[in-house]
Design a protein around this motif. Structure first.
Motif, PDB file in Angstrom:
ATOM      1  N   GLY A 180      44.254  82.352 -10.548  1.00 59.32           N
ATOM      2  CA  GLY A 180      45.617  81.869 -10.427  1.00 59.32           C
ATOM      3  C   GLY A 180      45.690  80.361 -10.507  1.00 59.32           C
ATOM      4  O   GLY A 180      44.684  79.666 -10.338  1.00 59.32           O
ATOM      5  N   GLU A 181      46.901  79.865 -10.770  1.00 58.58           N
ATOM      6  CA  GLU A 181      47.098  78.421 -10.818  1.00 58.58           C
ATOM      7  C   GLU A 181      47.823  78.000  -9.545  1.00 58.58           C
ATOM      8  O   GLU A 181      48.686  78.712  -9.058  1.00 58.58           O
ATOM      9  CB  GLU A 181      47.854  78.041 -12.087  1.00 58.58           C
ATOM     10  N   GLY A 182      47.474  76.832  -9.001  1.00 54.56           N
ATOM     11  CA  GLY A 182      48.001  76.448  -7.695  1.00 54.56           C
ATOM     12  C   GLY A 182      47.198  77.149  -6.627  1.00 54.56           C
ATOM     13  O   GLY A 182      46.156  76.668  -6.194  1.00 54.56           O
ATOM     14  N   GLU A 183      47.677  78.327  -6.211  1.00 60.12           N
ATOM     15  CA  GLU A 183      46.907  79.157  -5.291  1.00 60.12           C
ATOM     16  C   GLU A 183      46.198  80.249  -6.068  1.00 60.12           C
ATOM     17  O   GLU A 183      46.635  80.638  -7.141  1.00 60.12           O
ATOM     18  CB  GLU A 183      47.835  79.819  -4.272  1.00 60.12           C
ATOM     19  N   GLN A 184      45.120  80.743  -5.483  1.00 61.06           N
ATOM     20  CA  GLN A 184      44.394  81.806  -6.174  1.00 61.06           C
ATOM     21  C   GLN A 184      44.231  83.032  -5.286  1.00 61.06           C
ATOM     22  O   GLN A 184      44.169  82.936  -4.077  1.00 61.06           O
ATOM     23  CB  GLN A 184      42.985  81.336  -6.596  1.00 61.06           C
ATOM     24  N   GLU A 185      44.111  84.160  -5.956  1.00 62.01           N
ATOM     25  CA  GLU A 185      43.788  85.406  -5.285  1.00 62.01           C
ATOM     26  C   GLU A 185      42.315  85.675  -5.543  1.00 62.01           C
ATOM     27  O   GLU A 185      41.857  85.581  -6.692  1.00 62.01           O
ATOM     28  CB  GLU A 185      44.634  86.521  -5.906  1.00 62.01           C
ATOM     29  N   MET A 186      41.556  85.965  -4.486  1.00 65.33           N
ATOM     30  CA  MET A 186      40.134  86.234  -4.677  1.00 65.33           C
ATOM     31  C   MET A 186      39.942  87.646  -5.216  1.00 65.33           C
ATOM     32  O   MET A 186      40.365  88.613  -4.599  1.00 65.33           O
ATOM     33  CB  MET A 186      39.392  86.087  -3.341  1.00 65.33           C
ATOM     34  N   LEU A 187      39.345  87.728  -6.399  1.00 62.36           N
ATOM     35  CA  LEU A 187      39.116  89.036  -7.006  1.00 62.36           C
ATOM     36  C   LEU A 187      37.638  89.361  -7.037  1.00 62.36           C
ATOM     37  O   LEU A 187      36.798  88.483  -7.246  1.00 62.36           O
ATOM     38  CB  LEU A 187      39.623  89.072  -8.456  1.00 62.36           C
ATOM     39  N   ARG A 188      37.342  90.627  -6.816  1.00 61.19           N
ATOM     40  CA  ARG A 188      36.005  91.144  -7.092  1.00 61.19           C
ATOM     41  C   ARG A 188      36.153  92.173  -8.209  1.00 61.19           C
ATOM     42  O   ARG A 188      36.871  93.164  -8.048  1.00 61.19           O
ATOM     43  CB  ARG A 188      35.390  91.802  -5.867  1.00 61.19           C
ATOM     44  N   ILE A 189      35.506  91.892  -9.322  1.00 63.64           N
ATOM     45  CA  ILE A 189      35.604  92.787 -10.476  1.00 63.64           C
ATOM     46  C   ILE A 189      34.254  93.466 -10.667  1.00 63.64           C
ATOM     47  O   ILE A 189      33.235  92.796 -10.852  1.00 63.64           O
ATOM     48  CB  ILE A 189      35.980  92.009 -11.749  1.00 63.64           C
ATOM     49  N   THR A 190      34.254  94.783 -10.586  1.00 61.19           N
ATOM     50  CA  THR A 190      33.029  95.539 -10.830  1.00 61.19           C
ATOM     51  C   THR A 190      33.115  96.120 -12.235  1.00 61.19           C
ATOM     52  O   THR A 190      34.053  96.848 -12.558  1.00 61.19           O
ATOM     53  CB  THR A 190      32.864  96.668  -9.781  1.00 61.19           C
ATOM     54  N   LYS A 191      32.148  95.720 -13.066  1.00 60.75           N
ATOM     55  CA  LYS A 191      32.172  96.123 -14.480  1.00 60.75           C
ATOM     56  C   LYS A 191      31.476  97.475 -14.614  1.00 60.75           C
ATOM     57  O   LYS A 191      30.274  97.553 -14.783  1.00 60.75           O
ATOM     58  CB  LYS A 191      31.473  95.050 -15.313  1.00 60.75           C
ATOM     59  N   GLN A 192      32.282  98.539 -14.544  1.00 56.20           N
ATOM     60  CA  GLN A 192      31.692  99.879 -14.577  1.00 56.20           C
ATOM     61  C   GLN A 192      31.405 100.346 -15.995  1.00 56.20           C
ATOM     62  O   GLN A 192      30.754 101.363 -16.202  1.00 56.20           O
ATOM     63  CB  GLN A 192      32.608 100.851 -13.824  1.00 56.20           C
ATOM     64  N   GLY A 193      31.910  99.595 -16.968  1.00 57.87           N
ATOM     65  CA  GLY A 193      31.654  99.903 -18.372  1.00 57.87           C
ATOM     66  C   GLY A 193      32.133  98.738 -19.209  1.00 57.87           C
ATOM     67  O   GLY A 193      32.726  97.797 -18.680  1.00 57.87           O
TER      68      GLY A 193
END
Ligand code: SAH
Length: 219
Positions: A180-193
């Motif tokens: 995100g710009e300004g504030e960010q949301e912490m994401l965890r992305i698991t690449k299952q494919g």
């Protein structure tokens, strides 16, 4: 000569107890943060604040992340010893050192030459065996191919999930990225494919990082 006094050690232990209270439960993360002297990664003028849960200026208009942010990102990353970790945004090198201490093989990219030069030398002097690179981490690490990576951690606010970073992540791998710009949301992305539909995206709250800048903004 870098000192690690009883006072530093005591403050560091208190910092770790504070992290526990804030919900960090991964013992490997807590141990690494108990071991790595955070005050070595900031200007000595700020020494007194090194173990408070705050971000501090590290030059080049950048900041060392809050200890709680480093702990959270490290916990979400679920690193195991021996894993190859790509880090975008070396900054002070503190997060880099914590990952090294956890047994990861760390490849770290920084876009600012001043920070890159300083931190690469610091990490080497302190015997943290990370490989540091100067470049635009939006593209991942393209000059040399050490990938694909088991884990990718981004420590600057990204406007979107960089496609070339996802391409450099192993299937089964995890990326932790503040989006995100300004504030960010912490994401965890698991690449299952390989396909985007196979990326599991989980959200872990709001943070405020310095922005990820692209190559044109490099100095
Ligand atoms: N983990 C670091 C965070 C430093 S702040 C620490 O705790 O010290 C984020 C860092 O990302 C800054 O040093 C900034 O220069 C760097 N950065 C910003 N955009 C980047 C990009 N496109 N590629 C690589 N590094 C970038």
């Amino acid at each position: 000569m870098m000192q690690d006094t009883y006072k530093h050690k005591g403050l560091r232990q208190q910092m770790v107890e504070g992290l526990r209270r804030k919900g960090i439960s991964d013992e490997a993360v807590l141990q690494a943060m108990a071991d790595v002297p955070r005050h070595w990664f900031i200007d000595s003028a700020l020494d007194a604040y090194a173990y408070e849960d705050r971000a501090l200026k590290i030059g080049c208009e950048q900041t060392i992340s809050h200890p709680s942010t480093v702990a959270m990102q490290s916990q979400l990353l679920a690193v195991q010893p021996g894993m190859k970790v790509l880090e975008i945004g070396t900054g002070s090198g503190y997060q880099t050192a914590v990952l090294c201490r956890m047994g990861a093989k760390v490849f770290s990219v920084e876009r600012q030459k001043g920070l890159f030069d300083h931190t690469r030398r610091l990490l080497a002097d302190l015997r943290y065996r990370a490989k540091c690179f100067l470049g635009d981490g939006y593209k991942g690490l393209q000059e040399v191919n050490y990938g694909p990576y088991d884990r990718i951690i981004v420590t600057c606010g990204a406007p979107e999930v960089p496609p070339s970073l996802m391409a450099q992540l192993k299937v089964g791998g995890i990326m932790v990225i503040p989006l995100g710009e300004g504030e960010q949301e912490m994401l965890r992305i698991t690449k299952q494919g390989e396909a985007r539909e196979q990326w599991l995206v989980e959200k872990f709250g709001t943070y405020s990082f310095v922005p990820m800048l692209d190559g044109r903004q490099m100095r």
